[in-house]
Design a protein around this motif. Sequence first.
Motif, short mmCIF file in Angstrom:
data_model
loop_
_atom_site.label_atom_id
_atom_site.label_comp_id
_atom_site.label_asym_id
_atom_site.label_seq_id
_atom_site.Cartn_x
_atom_site.Cartn_y
_atom_site.Cartn_z
N MET A 1 0.85 -1.17 0.00
CA MET A 1 0.00 0.00 0.00
C MET A 1 0.90 1.24 0.00
O MET A 1 1.75 1.39 0.87
CB MET A 1 -0.89 -0.05 1.25
N ASP A 2 0.73 2.11 -0.99
CA ASP A 2 1.57 3.31 -1.04
C ASP A 2 0.96 4.43 -0.20
O ASP A 2 -0.15 4.33 0.31
CB ASP A 2 1.84 3.75 -2.48
N ARG A 3 1.71 5.52 -0.06
CA ARG A 3 1.31 6.62 0.81
C ARG A 3 -0.05 7.21 0.43
O ARG A 3 -0.87 7.51 1.29
CB ARG A 3 2.39 7.70 0.78
N ASN A 4 -0.32 7.38 -0.86
CA ASN A 4 -1.61 7.93 -1.29
C ASN A 4 -2.76 6.99 -0.97
O ASN A 4 -3.85 7.44 -0.57
CB ASN A 4 -1.60 8.26 -2.79
N PRO A 33 -5.50 15.61 12.33
CA PRO A 33 -6.74 16.06 11.67
C PRO A 33 -6.62 16.16 10.15
O PRO A 33 -7.63 16.09 9.45
CB PRO A 33 -7.01 17.43 12.30
N MET A 34 -5.40 16.30 9.65
CA MET A 34 -5.22 16.34 8.19
C MET A 34 -5.33 14.94 7.57
O MET A 34 -5.60 14.82 6.38
CB MET A 34 -3.86 16.94 7.84
N LEU A 35 -5.14 13.92 8.38
CA LEU A 35 -5.13 12.55 7.87
C LEU A 35 -6.44 11.79 8.11
O LEU A 35 -6.84 10.97 7.30
CB LEU A 35 -3.99 11.75 8.52
N PHE A 36 -7.07 12.06 9.25
CA PHE A 36 -8.22 11.28 9.69
C PHE A 36 -9.52 12.08 9.64
O PHE A 36 -9.51 13.30 9.76
CB PHE A 36 -8.00 10.79 11.13
N LYS A 37 -10.62 11.35 9.55
CA LYS A 37 -11.95 11.96 9.61
C LYS A 37 -12.13 12.67 10.96
O LYS A 37 -12.62 13.79 11.02
CB LYS A 37 -13.01 10.88 9.41
N PHE A 109 4.58 -1.57 16.48
CA PHE A 109 5.45 -0.98 17.49
C PHE A 109 6.38 0.03 16.83
O PHE A 109 7.04 -0.30 15.84
CB PHE A 109 6.27 -2.08 18.18
N ILE A 110 6.41 1.26 17.33
CA ILE A 110 7.27 2.31 16.80
C ILE A 110 8.14 2.86 17.92
O ILE A 110 7.64 3.18 19.00
CB ILE A 110 6.44 3.48 16.20
N ILE A 111 9.42 3.01 17.62
CA ILE A 111 10.35 3.64 18.56
C ILE A 111 10.35 5.14 18.30
O ILE A 111 10.44 5.57 17.15
CB ILE A 111 11.78 3.10 18.34
N LYS A 112 10.21 5.94 19.36
CA LYS A 112 10.28 7.39 19.24
C LYS A 112 11.72 7.82 18.99
O LYS A 112 12.62 7.14 19.46
CB LYS A 112 9.78 8.06 20.52
N ILE A 118 7.88 6.15 8.92
CA ILE A 118 7.60 5.04 9.84
C ILE A 118 6.13 5.06 10.24
O ILE A 118 5.49 4.01 10.31
CB ILE A 118 8.49 5.13 11.10
N LEU A 119 5.58 6.24 10.51
CA LEU A 119 4.17 6.34 10.89
C LEU A 119 3.27 5.85 9.75
O LEU A 119 2.35 5.07 9.98
CB LEU A 119 3.81 7.77 11.29
N TYR A 120 3.54 6.29 8.53
CA TYR A 120 2.74 5.83 7.39
C TYR A 120 2.84 4.32 7.21
O TYR A 120 1.85 3.65 6.93
CB TYR A 120 3.15 6.54 6.10
N GLN A 121 4.04 3.78 7.38
CA GLN A 121 4.21 2.33 7.25
C GLN A 121 3.38 1.59 8.29
O GLN A 121 2.68 0.63 7.99
CB GLN A 121 5.69 1.97 7.40
N ALA A 122 3.44 2.07 9.54
CA ALA A 122 2.66 1.43 10.61
C ALA A 122 1.17 1.57 10.36
O ALA A 122 0.41 0.60 10.54
CB ALA A 122 3.04 2.04 11.97
N LEU A 123 0.71 2.76 9.93
CA LEU A 123 -0.71 2.94 9.63
C LEU A 123 -1.14 2.03 8.47
O LEU A 123 -2.21 1.42 8.53
CB LEU A 123 -0.99 4.41 9.28
N GLY A 124 -0.31 1.93 7.45
CA GLY A 124 -0.63 1.03 6.34
C GLY A 124 -0.73 -0.41 6.80
O GLY A 124 -1.64 -1.14 6.38
N ASN A 125 0.16 -0.82 7.69
CA ASN A 125 0.12 -2.19 8.20
C ASN A 125 -1.14 -2.47 9.01
O ASN A 125 -1.75 -3.53 8.86
CB ASN A 125 1.36 -2.47 9.07
N VAL A 126 -1.54 -1.53 9.87
CA VAL A 126 -2.72 -1.81 10.71
C VAL A 126 -4.02 -1.75 9.92
O VAL A 126 -4.94 -2.50 10.19
CB VAL A 126 -2.81 -0.92 11.98
N ILE A 127 -4.11 -0.87 8.91
CA ILE A 127 -5.38 -0.80 8.18
C ILE A 127 -5.51 -1.92 7.16
O ILE A 127 -6.62 -2.25 6.77
CB ILE A 127 -5.63 0.58 7.53
#
Length: 129
Positions: A1-4, A33-37, A109-112, A118-127
Motif C-alpha cells: 500500500m503506497d502513501r496515497n 486532523p489532516m489525515l483522519f476523519k 510498534f514504533i520507537i520514538k 515510519i508512521l505511514y508504514q505502521a498505519l498502512g500495516n494496521v489498516i
Amino acid sequence: MDRNQIKNSLKNLSVLFVDDEEIVIDIMQDILPMLFKNAYYARDGIEGIEQFKLNKPDIIITDISMPHMDGISMLKIIKELDSNVKIILLSGHNEQDQIEACQDLNGEFIIKPISSNILYQALGNVISA
C-alpha cells in the motif's frame, strides 16, 4: 500500500492519540486532523479509555509509559471492549517485553522519535491487517 492509498483509507477513519507529553500531543493535533476523519486525544491510559468509550475510534496510537495507567494496560481493557480496534504502540525504548506485548495485542510498534515514513508504514500495516 503506497502513501496515497494509505491517506485515502485514513480519511474515513478516526484515531485516538494517547501520550503524556504535552509537546507530542501539540504536534499530533496539527498532523492527525489532516489525515483522519476525526482525531481524539488523551494524556494517560485512564483518559484514553474514557475517550475510547465516548468516540469509538478505529485506530489507537499510544505511548507505553504514562502516569496513572500505561498504554499496554489501557489497550488490554480497550481490546476487551472492541477486539477489532487497530493499535500502534509508541515507546522511547526498544525493549523486548514491550515488543512482545504489542505483538500479543496485534499491534504495530514504533520507537520514538516518530518519522512520517515510519508512521505511514505502521498505519498502512494496521489498516491492511
